[in-house]
Design a protein around this motif. Structure first.
Motif, mmCIF file in Angstrom:
data_model
loop_
_atom_site.group_PDB
_atom_site.id
_atom_site.type_symbol
_atom_site.label_atom_id
_atom_site.label_comp_id
_atom_site.label_asym_id
_atom_site.label_seq_id
_atom_site.Cartn_x
_atom_site.Cartn_y
_atom_site.Cartn_z
ATOM 1 N N PRO A 174 19.887 -15.572 1.334
ATOM 2 C CA PRO A 174 20.028 -16.906 0.736
ATOM 3 C C PRO A 174 19.510 -16.962 -0.698
ATOM 4 N N LYS A 175 20.189 -17.730 -1.523
ATOM 5 C CA LYS A 175 19.720 -17.985 -2.881
ATOM 6 C C LYS A 175 18.747 -19.163 -2.827
ATOM 7 N N LEU A 176 17.515 -18.932 -3.195
ATOM 8 C CA LEU A 176 16.505 -19.979 -3.100
ATOM 9 C C LEU A 176 16.526 -20.940 -4.288
ATOM 10 N N GLY A 177 17.168 -20.548 -5.377
ATOM 11 C CA GLY A 177 17.306 -21.463 -6.500
ATOM 12 C C GLY A 177 16.143 -21.422 -7.469
ATOM 13 N N PRO A 178 16.136 -22.344 -8.449
ATOM 14 C CA PRO A 178 15.092 -22.342 -9.491
ATOM 15 C C PRO A 178 13.731 -22.748 -8.940
ATOM 16 N N GLY A 179 12.693 -22.311 -9.654
ATOM 17 C CA GLY A 179 11.340 -22.688 -9.286
ATOM 18 C C GLY A 179 10.633 -21.714 -8.371
ATOM 19 N N TRP A 180 11.344 -20.726 -7.877
ATOM 20 C CA TRP A 180 10.755 -19.754 -6.955
ATOM 21 C C TRP A 180 10.282 -18.515 -7.695
ATOM 22 N N GLY A 181 9.147 -17.985 -7.256
ATOM 23 C CA GLY A 181 8.645 -16.715 -7.752
ATOM 24 C C GLY A 181 8.442 -15.768 -6.587
ATOM 25 N N PHE A 182 8.456 -14.463 -6.868
ATOM 26 C CA PHE A 182 8.439 -13.476 -5.791
ATOM 27 C C PHE A 182 7.525 -12.304 -6.135
ATOM 28 N N HIS A 183 6.987 -11.697 -5.075
ATOM 29 C CA HIS A 183 6.217 -10.477 -5.283
ATOM 30 C C HIS A 183 6.114 -9.725 -3.960
ATOM 31 N N TYR A 184 6.075 -8.386 -4.070
ATOM 32 C CA TYR A 184 5.824 -7.547 -2.899
ATOM 33 C C TYR A 184 4.612 -6.680 -3.204
ATOM 34 N N GLU A 185 3.577 -6.825 -2.395
ATOM 35 C CA GLU A 185 2.327 -6.086 -2.579
ATOM 36 C C GLU A 185 2.175 -5.110 -1.422
ATOM 37 N N LYS A 186 1.967 -3.843 -1.759
ATOM 38 C CA LYS A 186 1.933 -2.787 -0.741
ATOM 39 C C LYS A 186 0.706 -1.908 -0.933
ATOM 40 N N PHE A 187 0.012 -1.630 0.165
ATOM 41 C CA PHE A 187 -1.136 -0.728 0.109
ATOM 42 C C PHE A 187 -0.793 0.520 0.901
ATOM 43 N N HIS A 188 -0.852 1.688 0.233
ATOM 44 C CA HIS A 188 -0.545 2.954 0.901
ATOM 45 C C HIS A 188 -1.382 4.067 0.279
ATOM 46 N N ARG A 189 -1.433 5.188 0.962
ATOM 47 C CA ARG A 189 -2.258 6.296 0.489
ATOM 48 C C ARG A 189 -1.646 6.986 -0.719
ATOM 49 N N THR A 190 -0.347 7.234 -0.660
ATOM 50 C CA THR A 190 0.369 7.883 -1.759
ATOM 51 C C THR A 190 1.644 7.112 -2.028
ATOM 52 N N ALA A 191 2.275 7.407 -3.148
ATOM 53 C CA ALA A 191 3.473 6.669 -3.540
ATOM 54 C C ALA A 191 4.604 6.823 -2.531
ATOM 55 N N ALA A 193 4.224 7.260 0.812
ATOM 56 C CA ALA A 193 3.800 6.980 2.180
ATOM 57 C C ALA A 193 4.271 5.606 2.657
ATOM 58 N N TRP A 194 4.283 5.459 3.994
ATOM 59 C CA TRP A 194 4.555 4.160 4.588
ATOM 60 C C TRP A 194 3.425 3.200 4.224
ATOM 61 N N ALA A 195 3.729 1.918 4.261
ATOM 62 C CA ALA A 195 2.712 0.912 3.969
ATOM 63 C C ALA A 195 1.667 0.878 5.086
ATOM 64 N N ILE A 196 0.400 0.914 4.709
ATOM 65 C CA ILE A 196 -0.658 0.624 5.680
ATOM 66 C C ILE A 196 -0.595 -0.870 5.985
ATOM 67 N N VAL A 197 -0.442 -1.667 4.943
ATOM 68 C CA VAL A 197 -0.126 -3.087 5.055
ATOM 69 C C VAL A 197 0.710 -3.456 3.832
ATOM 70 N N GLY A 198 1.670 -4.326 4.014
ATOM 71 C CA GLY A 198 2.458 -4.838 2.900
ATOM 72 C C GLY A 198 2.649 -6.333 3.049
ATOM 73 N N VAL A 199 2.863 -7.016 1.925
ATOM 74 C CA VAL A 199 3.053 -8.468 1.943
ATOM 75 C C VAL A 199 4.239 -8.833 1.056
ATOM 76 N N ALA A 200 5.202 -9.525 1.645
ATOM 77 C CA ALA A 200 6.338 -10.068 0.899
ATOM 78 C C ALA A 200 6.082 -11.567 0.719
ATOM 79 N N THR A 218 4.001 -6.640 6.547
ATOM 80 C CA THR A 218 4.464 -5.322 6.966
ATOM 81 C C THR A 218 3.359 -4.598 7.724
ATOM 82 N N ASN A 219 3.716 -3.998 8.851
ATOM 83 C CA ASN A 219 2.817 -3.139 9.630
ATOM 84 C C ASN A 219 1.604 -3.893 10.180
ATOM 85 N N MET A 220 1.843 -5.129 10.588
ATOM 86 C CA MET A 220 0.781 -5.911 11.223
ATOM 87 C C MET A 220 1.129 -6.246 12.676
#
Length: 287
Positions: A174-191, A193-200, A218-220
């Motif tokens: 879906p297109k959320l339209g104007p006013g929205w911001g986004f980020h994906y934060e991922k914690f992993h051992r190496t570039a 590797a799978w995410a130990i935890v991730g947040v969308a 992610t991974n919770m």
């Protein structure tokens, strides 16, 4: 190791692939997309299907389309193609941000958008994004097509709502339209590797405050999860100089989760990470 023997079929249309699946009813049949998850399982004999259906030459399963109210991403579109798509970058940037963090360039050039979703690894980056954006998956069988909301698609560990004989065609974002911001934060051992935890995170901004937020983890658990408790606290949080309010709002981000225990961390460690990473992701999304 050497994989067990199997029959290999390479259809050229989705209808042909669906018919092959129908004819193979009762047999253990696997679809081969990019192969980045399946081939290691075959080599280790953790999977030994009777037949392998290679859908890599089906052109209609590739590409990105800009539709009036959504972006359609076909299942066989590679991660690299998703990241570089101008339509994805403009209309659903969270998809591009998260996909750019999938594994390494070699994997992103072979791995596919649909393959990652259908594999349904809770440590994968894209399932959580699908949940946060309320994607809808389009699937095909010999009986026709149907649509599955992301909230119903991921059923259990490595298990989806796809029925035997169904092929994932793609996803509507879906297109959320104007006013929205986004980020994906991922914690992993190496570039790589799978995410130990991730947040969308997706955040709607209005007059200097957050008016709505969507957070998926992610991974919770055995499937990606929405942090509804934190989402309910976000409206009204100031975007600038509101770090105290934001920290309080996301302190419940891990509520209701069931994170795994493995070599990379215990559940309490992952719950702590979920809170910390959610604060970072929401803050970046709100900028």
């Amino acid at each position: 190791m050497i994989p067990a023997t199997f029959e290999y079929v390479r259809p050229t249309t989705v209808e042909e692939a669906a018919q092959i699946l129908r004819n193979a009813a009762g047999d253990d049949v696997k679809l081969l997309a990019g192969g980045q998850s399946l081939l290691p399982l075959l080599r280790l004999r953790l999977a030994y299907p009777a037949a392998l259906i290679d859908i890599g030459r089906i052109d209609e399963l590739r590409g990105v389309r800009d539709e009036p109210d959504h972006v359609y991403i076909a299942a066989m579109t590679t991660h690299d193609e998703v990241v570089k798509s101008a339509v994805v970058q403009e209309q659903c940037p969270l998809v591009a941000l998260a996909t750019a963090q999938v594994a390494d360039p070699a994997v992103r050039h072979r791995g596919t958008f649909g393959g990652s979703m259908a594999h349904a690894d809770p440590a994968g980056d894209l399932p959580a994004v699908a949940l946060a954006l309320d994607m809808t998956f389009v699937v095909l069988s010999a009986d026709g097509t149907r649509e599955i909301p992301a909230a119903e698609f991921f059923v259990d560990y490595l298990e989806t709502a796809l029925e035997p004989g169904e092929i994932l065609l793609g996803a509507k974002v879906p297109k959320l339209g104007p006013g929205w911001g986004f980020h994906y934060e991922k914690f992993h051992r190496t570039a790589q590797a799978w995410a130990i935890v991730g947040v969308a995170a997706a955040v709607k901004r209005d007059n200097g405050t957050i008016s709505e937020g969507r957070i998926a983890l992610t991974n919770m658990g055995t499937v990606p999860v929405r942090a509804f408790a934190a989402e309910r606290r976000l409206p009204g949080v100031p975007i600038t100089n509101g770090y105290g309010e934001l920290r309080e709002a996301v302190s419940v981000a891990a509520e209701g989760t069931d994170p795994p225990t493995d070599l990379h961390g215990r559940p309490d460690y992952r719950r702590h990470l979920a809170v910390v990473l959610t604060e970072r992701a929401v803050r970046q999304a709100a900028v």
